[in-house]
Design an enzyme around this catalytic site. Sequence first.
Site, PDB file in Angstrom:
ATOM      1  N   GLY A   1       0.839  -1.185   0.000  1.00  0.00           N
ATOM      2  CA  GLY A   1       0.000   0.000   0.000  1.00  0.00           C
ATOM      3  C   GLY A   1       0.877   1.239   0.000  1.00  0.00           C
TER       4      GLY A   1
ATOM      5  N   SER B   1       6.917  -3.934  -2.543  1.00  0.00           N
ATOM      6  CA  SER B   1       6.247  -2.693  -2.905  1.00  0.00           C
ATOM      7  C   SER B   1       6.367  -1.699  -1.749  1.00  0.00           C
ATOM      8  CB  SER B   1       4.804  -3.024  -3.257  1.00  0.00           C
ATOM      9  OG  SER B   1       4.211  -1.964  -3.915  1.00  0.00           O
ATOM     10  N   TRP B   2       5.270  -1.140  -1.249  1.00  0.00           N
ATOM     11  CA  TRP B   2       5.403  -0.286  -0.055  1.00  0.00           C
ATOM     12  C   TRP B   2       6.127  -1.042   1.059  1.00  0.00           C
ATOM     13  CZ3 TRP B   2       6.182   3.779   2.587  1.00  0.00           C
ATOM     14  CH2 TRP B   2       6.053   3.727   3.980  1.00  0.00           C
TER      15      TRP B   2
ATOM     16  N   HIS C   1       4.014  -6.658 -11.151  1.00  0.00           N
ATOM     17  CA  HIS C   1       4.369  -6.126  -9.842  1.00  0.00           C
ATOM     18  C   HIS C   1       4.057  -7.062  -8.669  1.00  0.00           C
ATOM     19  CE1 HIS C   1       4.680  -3.099  -6.640  1.00  0.00           C
ATOM     20  NE2 HIS C   1       3.467  -3.433  -6.242  1.00  0.00           N
TER      21      HIS C   1
ATOM     22  N   ASP D   1       6.813  -4.686 -14.322  1.00  0.00           N
ATOM     23  CA  ASP D   1       6.161  -4.029 -13.179  1.00  0.00           C
ATOM     24  C   ASP D   1       5.827  -2.593 -13.593  1.00  0.00           C
ATOM     25  OD1 ASP D   1       5.619  -2.646 -10.793  1.00  0.00           O
ATOM     26  OD2 ASP D   1       7.003  -3.898  -9.629  1.00  0.00           O
TER      27      ASP D   1
HETATM   28  N1  STX Z   1       1.564   0.979  -3.909  1.00  0.00           N
HETATM   29  C1  STX Z   1       2.118  -0.250  -4.185  1.00  0.00           C
HETATM   30  C2  STX Z   1       1.774  -1.275  -3.160  1.00  0.00           C
HETATM   31  O1  STX Z   1       2.431  -1.416  -2.163  1.00  0.00           O
HETATM   32  C3  STX Z   1       2.194   2.067  -4.587  1.00  0.00           C
HETATM   33  C4  STX Z   1       0.579  -2.046  -3.382  1.00  0.00           C
HETATM   34  N2  STX Z   1      -0.202  -1.941  -4.410  1.00  0.00           N
HETATM   35  N3  STX Z   1      -1.248  -2.785  -4.202  1.00  0.00           N
HETATM   36  C5  STX Z   1      -1.054  -3.388  -3.076  1.00  0.00           C
HETATM   37  O2  STX Z   1       0.075  -2.944  -2.531  1.00  0.00           O
HETATM   38  C6  STX Z   1      -1.950  -4.408  -2.443  1.00  0.00           C
HETATM   39  C7  STX Z   1      -1.701  -5.732  -3.117  1.00  0.00           C
HETATM   40  C8  STX Z   1      -1.673  -4.513  -0.983  1.00  0.00           C
HETATM   41  C9  STX Z   1      -3.394  -4.029  -2.673  1.00  0.00           C
END
Ligand code: STX
Length: 325
Positions: free
Chosen positions: A48, A120-121, A303, A275
């Site tokens: 997120g 990711s985050w 991604h 990604d």
């Molecule tokens: N946000 C990228 C990220 O961490 C920039 C992310 N994107 N979608 C998600 O995390 C979930 C799979 C948790 C919905």
Amino acid sequence: MGGGLDGILYPDTEPSAHGMLDVGDGHRVYWEESGAPDGKPVVFLHGGPGGGTAPWQRRFFDPERYRIILMDQRACGRSEPHASEPDADLSAVTTWHLVADLELLRTHLGIERWQVFGGSWGSALALAYAQTHPERVTELVLRGIFTLRRHELEWFYEGGAQALFPDLWEAYLAPIPSSERSHLIEAYHRRLAHPDPDVHVPAAVAWSVWEASTITLRPDSDAIEKSSQPRSAVAFARIENHFFRHGGWFREGQLIEDAHLLRDIPAVIVQGRYDVCTPMMTAWDLHRAWPEAEFTVVDDAGHAAVEPGIAAALRAATDRFADAR
Ligand code: STX
């Protein structure tokens, strides 16, 4: 989610313990523990920010060798108060509060050092945590590298990625009048913070669906549908937008510039070639700044952690680290 991962990941296991940890500022965070109580400790950092954890995320780790900790970051998942509440106050929800929460949870669970796993985050938070407390980290397993630099945020939320998804981009733009489209993160902020659900829910759904429909190599209709559920969409969009407006409370370029602090930590970086959410340029910059970390590019993946090639590479990394102390 995670159903297509049988044969790649471990079977799911039930938590042996869970709780709500009071982290201060009126926040309580949900945590749980599964796998082997005397196994090697690992903490899973979700994405997120604002995504919360899910049971399938336990499956990256051998339950006979790992003590698996999942934590819902402040204001999302099962943590309270939840960012979807009308009067949600995110003033004490920042990267540095989350880093401090991880230290509180680690000591609460009696863990000296742990492996930190995040995509990711979750990779940004893992880097921030490990750069602050390197002596507490046994290994880092990172995927889909995201460091919240201005150009990364602009790429995905202000218009770069529309080059690949012009059709889906129209739905992302829909809640925002054309007069406000030159600053989409700010325009979204005004709507997401609005107390009226008729204003904040459609904005949150459009924001969340844009992300869910562009993070896999092929569309994942289940994940897209889940991303449009109001409660989780509002929390996800509000928290992400809040962090991105503030550049994650990082100096521009901080997580890459400070990679030298991680030199002594064994690490694996896994990055999907296609990604679109966190393009490989960031993983590459991190690899250049931190050549000691093993760098794996998955040539047929986007991604998400559920991309088969990504999941397999992550599991290979945790398997390899499982017996290291
Ligand atoms: N946000 C990228 C990220 O961490 C920039 C992310 N994107 N979608 C998600 O995390 C979930 C799979 C948790 C919905």
